[in-house]
Design a protein around this motif. Structure first.
Motif, PDB file in Angstrom:
ATOM      1  N   ASP A 208      -7.272 -10.900  -4.712  1.00 30.13           N
ATOM      2  CA  ASP A 208      -7.417 -11.615  -3.753  1.00 30.13           C
ATOM      3  C   ASP A 208      -5.747 -11.436  -3.722  1.00 30.13           C
ATOM      4  OD1 ASP A 208      -5.686 -12.624  -6.467  1.00 30.13           O
ATOM      5  OD2 ASP A 208      -6.056 -14.987  -6.310  1.00 30.13           O
ATOM      6  N   GLU A 209      -4.575 -10.564  -4.125  1.00 30.25           N
ATOM      7  CA  GLU A 209      -3.729 -10.450  -3.670  1.00 30.25           C
ATOM      8  C   GLU A 209      -3.961  -8.674  -2.870  1.00 30.25           C
ATOM      9  OE1 GLU A 209      -0.569  -9.751  -6.880  1.00 30.25           O
ATOM     10  OE2 GLU A 209      -1.583 -11.463  -7.764  1.00 30.25           O
ATOM     11  N   PHE A 210      -5.193  -7.859  -3.718  1.00 26.92           N
ATOM     12  CA  PHE A 210      -5.013  -6.326  -3.108  1.00 26.92           C
ATOM     13  C   PHE A 210      -6.825  -6.916  -2.689  1.00 26.92           C
ATOM     14  CE2 PHE A 210      -5.631  -1.462  -3.401  1.00 26.92           C
ATOM     15  CZ  PHE A 210      -5.371  -1.123  -2.769  1.00 26.92           C
ATOM     16  N   ARG A 211      -7.354  -7.024  -1.750  1.00 35.00           N
ATOM     17  CA  ARG A 211      -8.619  -6.962  -1.022  1.00 35.00           C
ATOM     18  C   ARG A 211      -8.796  -5.569  -0.484  1.00 35.00           C
ATOM     19  NH1 ARG A 211      -8.502 -13.247   0.919  1.00 35.00           N
ATOM     20  NH2 ARG A 211      -7.461 -14.177  -0.603  1.00 35.00           N
ATOM     21  N   CYS A 212      -9.062  -4.853  -1.845  1.00 33.74           N
ATOM     22  CA  CYS A 212      -9.760  -3.403  -1.532  1.00 33.74           C
ATOM     23  C   CYS A 212     -10.942  -3.544  -2.365  1.00 33.74           C
ATOM     24  CB  CYS A 212      -8.787  -2.407  -0.831  1.00 33.74           C
ATOM     25  SG  CYS A 212      -7.488  -2.886   0.492  1.00 33.74           S
TER      26      CYS A 212
ATOM     27  N   ARG B 260     -13.664  -2.634   6.889  1.00 34.88           N
ATOM     28  CA  ARG B 260     -12.389  -3.631   7.784  1.00 34.88           C
ATOM     29  C   ARG B 260     -12.052  -2.170   8.601  1.00 34.88           C
ATOM     30  NH1 ARG B 260      -8.321  -7.711   7.005  1.00 34.88           N
ATOM     31  NH2 ARG B 260      -8.472  -7.846   9.612  1.00 34.88           N
TER      32      ARG B 260
END
Lengths: 288, 95
Positions: A159-163, A217
């Motif tokens: 959730d902190e790094f959505r990649c 994205r």
């Protein structure tokens, strides 16, 4: 929609009415928004039971009606939350996606805000099936239209790094209902590919073998026409992709049976057919 | 021990790696309890509270299982031996 609500039309979409049974639910004041707002994003009618339907909302959780929408019950037993002190609450789960197979509607697969789950009892109980995936955080989840044991997901790191984890773009597939997962990478970038794929960013077609498509994205559209074995970049340079849908144009040619006396080279010749890519819904500057 | 704080993994760099911090005083409210926590570990403060002293948007604070958003915010009373959890909200993270 945001804020989370369900609308119903009984006249083919001419007019719509708020489903009060869900909107007036006693849990509603305690639902909280996720990164994309407080949204109801998944609607799954049971194809064998007109009175039964599932919805999922962030955050909220999964809710089921057995009486055509008059009343709704939270169905989140077994889904662990990392973001609340109580780890198995009745509701409050941040469900990202739920999928169902029409031939087996009591079985559901669910991507949670941390955690992959399966239910075999119409969402009464959920079992963790995140065995061996790079991350059990993610959004997109696609059911194979002909195989109720086969599901595709596209994990993101956290959730902190959505990649995508480790800069590797990997679709994961299970063909045994979540007992194990296989990373599908042929043709997908495996270096420096820090991509985000949103909740509705992956879809399938209805052909055999199955086509799978997803958008990022960063505006790239990828696809596979062999059930995920190999992938190709179809388009790049698009705006941020929030939703991918497929449409088949024309009739795919039926595979011909090889005749006994036909030469091998002819029999194994690739069957051509028209494939999708048609409908890519894009929104500029969209949020998840 | 009067109050125990649960510290999320992302903030443990500011609590010497500790996942739990115990406060010996008996704070009346969440505000008092947090001030006691800041006194022990000043680095936590800016990550949890804004310059105006309010809890940051993507941080949730619970007393027991109750989110203080629904129980009076920073004025929420703190019972003896309470467990206060600081947790990143699901609304947080990179967009």
């Amino acid at each position: 929609v945001e804020p989370a609500a369900l609308f119903e039309s009984r006249n083919g979409g001419e007019t719509w009415e708020l489903v009060r049974g869900l909107f007036d639910h006693s849990h509603r004041p305690r639902w909280v928004p996720g990164n994309g707002g407080l949204c109801l994003h998944t609607i799954l009618p049971d194809p064998t039971n007109r009175e039964r339907m599932y919805v999922a909302l962030s955050a909220g959780g999964t809710y089921r009606t057995e009486d055509g929408g008059k009343s709704w019950r939270a169905c989140n037993r077994g889904i662990r939350v990392e973001f609340m002190p109580e780890k198995y609450p009745e509701f409050g789960q941040c469900v990202h996606k739920v999928v169902m197979h029409p031939s087996r509607p009591d079985r559901l697969f669910l991507q949670h805000h941390w955690g992959l789950y399966r239910s075999d009892d119409a969402a009464e109980t959920w079992k963790d099936i995140g065995n061996g995936v790079a991350s059990d955080f993610g959004f997109a989840m696609v059911m194979h239209p002909r195989n109720p044991d086969c599901v595709y997901i596209l994990p993101v790191e956290s959730d902190e790094f959505r990649c995508t984890p480790e800069g590797r773009l990997r679709v994961y597939r299970t063909r045994n209902a979540g007992a194990s997962w296989q990373a599908l990478t042929r043709g997908l970038p495996q270096k420096g590919a820090y991509e985000t794929i949103l909740r509705d960013g992956m879809t399938s077609d209805s052909l055999d073998p199955l086509g799978i498509y997803f958008g990022t994205r960063s505006g790239q559209l990828y696809g596979s026409t062999d059930e995920g074995k190999t992938w190709k970049r179809i388009l790049e340079g698009l705006p941020s992709i929030v939703c991918v849908k497929s449409a088949t144009i024309g009739q795919p040619r039926a595979p011909r049976k090889p005749e006994a006396n036909r030469k091998r080279t002819v029999a194994s010749k690739r069957i051509t057919r028209k494939r999708i890519t048609a409908k890519t819904k894009i929104r500029r500057g969209g949020r998840k | 021990v009067s109050v125990t704080f649960h510290i999320p993994s992302v903030l443990r760099a500011y609590t010497d790696g500790r996942s739990q911090v115990e406060i010996a005083e008996s704070p009346a409210t969440v505000r008092d309890a947090l001030h006691a926590l800041w006194a022990l570990y000043p680095g936590v403060r800016d990550r949890v509270a804004s310059e105006e002293g309010q809890i940051r948007q993507h941080i949730n604070v619970f007393v027991g299982n109750e989110d203080i958003r629904y129980t009076g915010g920073l004025a929420t009373s703190v019972p003896e031996s309470a467990v206060i959890s600081i947790l990143p909200a699901i609304s947080g993270g990179q967009r």
